[in-house]
Design a protein around this motif. Structure first.
Motif, mmCIF file in Angstrom:
data_model
loop_
_atom_site.group_PDB
_atom_site.id
_atom_site.type_symbol
_atom_site.label_atom_id
_atom_site.label_comp_id
_atom_site.label_asym_id
_atom_site.label_seq_id
_atom_site.Cartn_x
_atom_site.Cartn_y
_atom_site.Cartn_z
ATOM 1 N N PHE A 7 1.528 -11.359 26.204
ATOM 2 C CA PHE A 7 1.496 -10.337 25.175
ATOM 3 C C PHE A 7 1.472 -10.955 23.783
ATOM 4 N N PRO A 8 0.940 -10.220 22.790
ATOM 5 C CA PRO A 8 0.610 -10.800 21.487
ATOM 6 C C PRO A 8 1.784 -11.410 20.752
ATOM 7 N N ALA A 9 2.990 -10.868 20.909
ATOM 8 C CA ALA A 9 4.118 -11.384 20.142
ATOM 9 C C ALA A 9 4.545 -12.770 20.590
ATOM 10 N N THR A 10 4.084 -13.216 21.775
ATOM 11 C CA THR A 10 4.560 -14.479 22.317
ATOM 12 C C THR A 10 3.539 -15.606 22.199
ATOM 13 N N TYR A 11 2.389 -15.349 21.567
ATOM 14 C CA TYR A 11 1.364 -16.375 21.468
ATOM 15 C C TYR A 11 1.002 -16.592 20.012
ATOM 16 N N PRO A 12 0.949 -17.839 19.544
ATOM 17 C CA PRO A 12 0.748 -18.088 18.102
ATOM 18 C C PRO A 12 -0.571 -17.552 17.554
ATOM 19 N N LEU A 13 -1.643 -17.542 18.380
ATOM 20 C CA LEU A 13 -2.909 -16.980 17.919
ATOM 21 C C LEU A 13 -2.899 -15.501 18.287
ATOM 22 N N PRO A 14 -2.849 -14.623 17.300
ATOM 23 C CA PRO A 14 -2.541 -13.219 17.597
ATOM 24 C C PRO A 14 -3.655 -12.486 18.330
ATOM 25 N N ASP A 15 -3.273 -11.338 18.890
ATOM 26 C CA ASP A 15 -4.222 -10.426 19.514
ATOM 27 C C ASP A 15 -4.813 -9.558 18.411
ATOM 28 N N TRP A 16 -6.026 -9.894 17.999
ATOM 29 C CA TRP A 16 -6.633 -9.200 16.863
ATOM 30 C C TRP A 16 -7.025 -7.768 17.194
ATOM 31 N N ARG A 17 -6.905 -7.360 18.456
ATOM 32 C CA ARG A 17 -7.178 -5.976 18.836
ATOM 33 C C ARG A 17 -5.912 -5.124 18.816
ATOM 34 N N ASN A 18 -4.782 -5.764 18.622
ATOM 35 C CA ASN A 18 -3.518 -5.044 18.612
ATOM 36 C C ASN A 18 -3.323 -4.352 17.270
ATOM 37 N N PHE A 19 -2.943 -3.074 17.308
ATOM 38 C CA PHE A 19 -2.793 -2.311 16.070
ATOM 39 C C PHE A 19 -1.752 -2.940 15.153
ATOM 40 N N GLY A 20 -0.643 -3.409 15.729
ATOM 41 C CA GLY A 20 0.392 -4.033 14.909
ATOM 42 C C GLY A 20 -0.102 -5.283 14.200
ATOM 43 N N VAL A 21 -0.909 -6.083 14.891
ATOM 44 C CA VAL A 21 -1.471 -7.297 14.286
ATOM 45 C C VAL A 21 -2.415 -6.930 13.150
ATOM 46 N N MET A 22 -3.289 -5.952 13.402
ATOM 47 C CA MET A 22 -4.228 -5.532 12.353
ATOM 48 C C MET A 22 -3.493 -4.985 11.136
ATOM 49 N N LEU A 23 -2.455 -4.194 11.374
ATOM 50 C CA LEU A 23 -1.695 -3.629 10.262
ATOM 51 C C LEU A 23 -1.017 -4.719 9.448
ATOM 52 N N ARG A 24 -0.434 -5.701 10.136
ATOM 53 C CA ARG A 24 0.223 -6.794 9.419
ATOM 54 C C ARG A 24 -0.786 -7.630 8.626
ATOM 55 N N ALA A 25 -1.982 -7.825 9.195
ATOM 56 C CA ALA A 25 -3.018 -8.569 8.474
ATOM 57 C C ALA A 25 -3.454 -7.803 7.222
ATOM 58 N N LEU A 26 -3.656 -6.513 7.364
ATOM 59 C CA LEU A 26 -4.062 -5.699 6.207
ATOM 60 C C LEU A 26 -2.985 -5.710 5.129
ATOM 61 N N LEU A 27 -1.732 -5.523 5.542
ATOM 62 C CA LEU A 27 -0.648 -5.518 4.560
ATOM 63 C C LEU A 27 -0.469 -6.886 3.913
ATOM 64 N N GLY A 28 -0.596 -7.943 4.717
ATOM 65 C CA GLY A 28 -0.415 -9.291 4.179
ATOM 66 C C GLY A 28 -1.476 -9.654 3.154
ATOM 67 N N ILE A 29 -2.734 -9.392 3.487
ATOM 68 C CA ILE A 29 -3.816 -9.746 2.567
ATOM 69 C C ILE A 29 -3.766 -8.874 1.323
ATOM 70 N N ASN A 30 -3.466 -7.584 1.485
ATOM 71 C CA ASN A 30 -3.359 -6.725 0.306
ATOM 72 C C ASN A 30 -2.164 -7.101 -0.552
ATOM 73 N N GLY A 31 -1.097 -7.591 0.087
ATOM 74 C CA GLY A 31 0.031 -8.098 -0.694
ATOM 75 C C GLY A 31 -0.366 -9.306 -1.525
ATOM 76 N N LEU A 32 -1.138 -10.214 -0.924
ATOM 77 C CA LEU A 32 -1.633 -11.372 -1.685
ATOM 78 C C LEU A 32 -2.553 -10.926 -2.812
ATOM 79 N N ALA A 33 -3.370 -9.892 -2.550
ATOM 80 C CA ALA A 33 -4.259 -9.382 -3.589
ATOM 81 C C ALA A 33 -3.465 -8.783 -4.749
ATOM 82 N N LEU A 34 -2.377 -8.106 -4.436
ATOM 83 C CA LEU A 34 -1.520 -7.561 -5.490
ATOM 84 C C LEU A 34 -0.948 -8.666 -6.369
ATOM 85 N N VAL A 35 -0.478 -9.734 -5.725
ATOM 86 C CA VAL A 35 0.074 -10.861 -6.489
ATOM 87 C C VAL A 35 -1.013 -11.508 -7.338
#
Length: 337
Positions: A7-35
């Motif tokens: 399952f995605p939480a246990t592997y360093p290369l994430p499951d890019w189809r997982n909604f939680g992974v996609m949400l974290r990627a979107l929030l992370g990149i937008n956070g960097l964009a804000l900074v």
């Protein structure tokens, strides 16, 4: 056998189809964009406008990159970890290079050179990969499985002791039924002792639930009625173990036992699109302590769902006049990711 190790939480290369992974990627990149917008803006008054301009450039790149990574997920997982991470970085850099070169060619963006954009995209991707690798270490298989075992251990005493009491009540009066009940109880023991990190088939989980209800029917008699509504679902679908049984136990203990005339436990299992729906409903008699007791098993299952599926699964509760229903919605995964 499908395991939590996949399952995605246990592997360093994430499951890019997982909604939680996609949400974290979107929030992370937008956070960097804000900074970045805050750093580039001459003052706080122009910070929001700078972020909107930057987001108009970053979002298309991010969405295209996530789409390609989701498409190539299985291929990336078959590669060594570092090679897979390097390919993710290369993809982010190449996309940024191509897009910015194209935008520059049609005079949409002259502020950032394609080479600089590719470097910034790779840095942002490295930041995300580092985050997911640290998260995977925090949710390592050993820690996750130990936590799942602890959560399952909270369930075991309840249904095992209740079932033993039901069998004891039959030994003298109906020995043949007691023997059959003990056989069912042995199956319940095996289910309780199963590796909590392994998934089970939907058919096995339904069979376990039926065995539990048969034992409770021996104890409660005609006070307990059961209505199974199972739609056209794939019975080999892997799901977490002990999803049904604790909720069925709650339905019996909090809904049927307190009612002088008993009642009906209704179980509905159906597939809607790419999701499996499991709904368990029981009557209520208004006792506050019984309604509060439901929350223990519900919180337990909600935490286990988070360990297995991240944000892709959910648990919902609906209460009405003399009715309590719990719904579990799981993504349909017919094989390990």
């Amino acid at each position: 056998m499908t395991s939590i190790r996949h399952f995605p939480a246990t592997y360093p290369l994430p499951d890019w189809r997982n909604f939680g992974v996609m949400l974290r990627a979107l929030l992370g990149i937008n956070g960097l964009a804000l900074v970045a917008a805050l750093v580039m803006s001459p003052g706080l008054s122009g910070w929001l406008a700078s972020y909107i301009d930057l987001a108009a450039i970053v979002e298309p790149l991010l969405l295209i990159c996530l789409g390609l990574l989701a498409f190539a997920r299985d291929l990336l997982w078959r590669l060594p970890l570092r090679l897979g991470q390097a390919l993710v970085l290369a993809l982010a850099g190449a996309l940024a290079l191509v897009l910015f070169a194209y935008w520059q060619s049609i005079a949409l963006n002259d502020a950032v050179s394609p080479g600089r954009a590719a470097l910034l995209a790779m840095i942002a991707a490295a930041f995300l990969l580092g985050y997911f690798e640290l998260r995977a270490r925090a949710f390592s298989p050993a820690q996750s499985e130990a936590r799942l075992a602890a959560l399952n251990a909270r369930i075991r005493p309840h249904f095992l002791f209740n079932s033993l009491n039901a069998v004891l009540s039959l030994i003298r009066a109906r020995p043949q039924q007691a023997e059959a009940a003990l056989e069912s109880l042995s199956d319940l023991f095996r289910a309780a002792m199963r590796d909590p990190g392994e998934l089970v088939s939907l058919a096995d989980e339904i069979a376990l639930g039926k065995q539990y209800l048969e034992l409770e029917h021996l104890r409660l008699g005609e006070r307990l009625a059961v209505d199974w509504q199972i739609g056209p679902v794939f019975m080999g679908l892997p799901i977490p173990p002990l999803m049904l049984q604790p909720l069925l136990e709650n339905a019996v203990y909090h809904g049927i036992e307190p009612a002088p005339d008993g009642g009906t436990v209704r179980i509905e299992i159906s597939q809607r699109g790419d999701a499996l729906w499991i709904a368990i409903a029981n009557p209520t008699v208004g006792q506050v302590q019984h309604a509060a007791g439901n929350q223990i098993a519900v919180a337990n299952i909600r935490e286990r769902l988070a360990l297995y599926y991240d944000l892709e699964a959910r648990l919902e509760i609906e209460t009405g006049d003399h009715r309590y229903e719990v719904r579990i919605i799981l993504p349909c995964r017919q094989k390990a990711a």
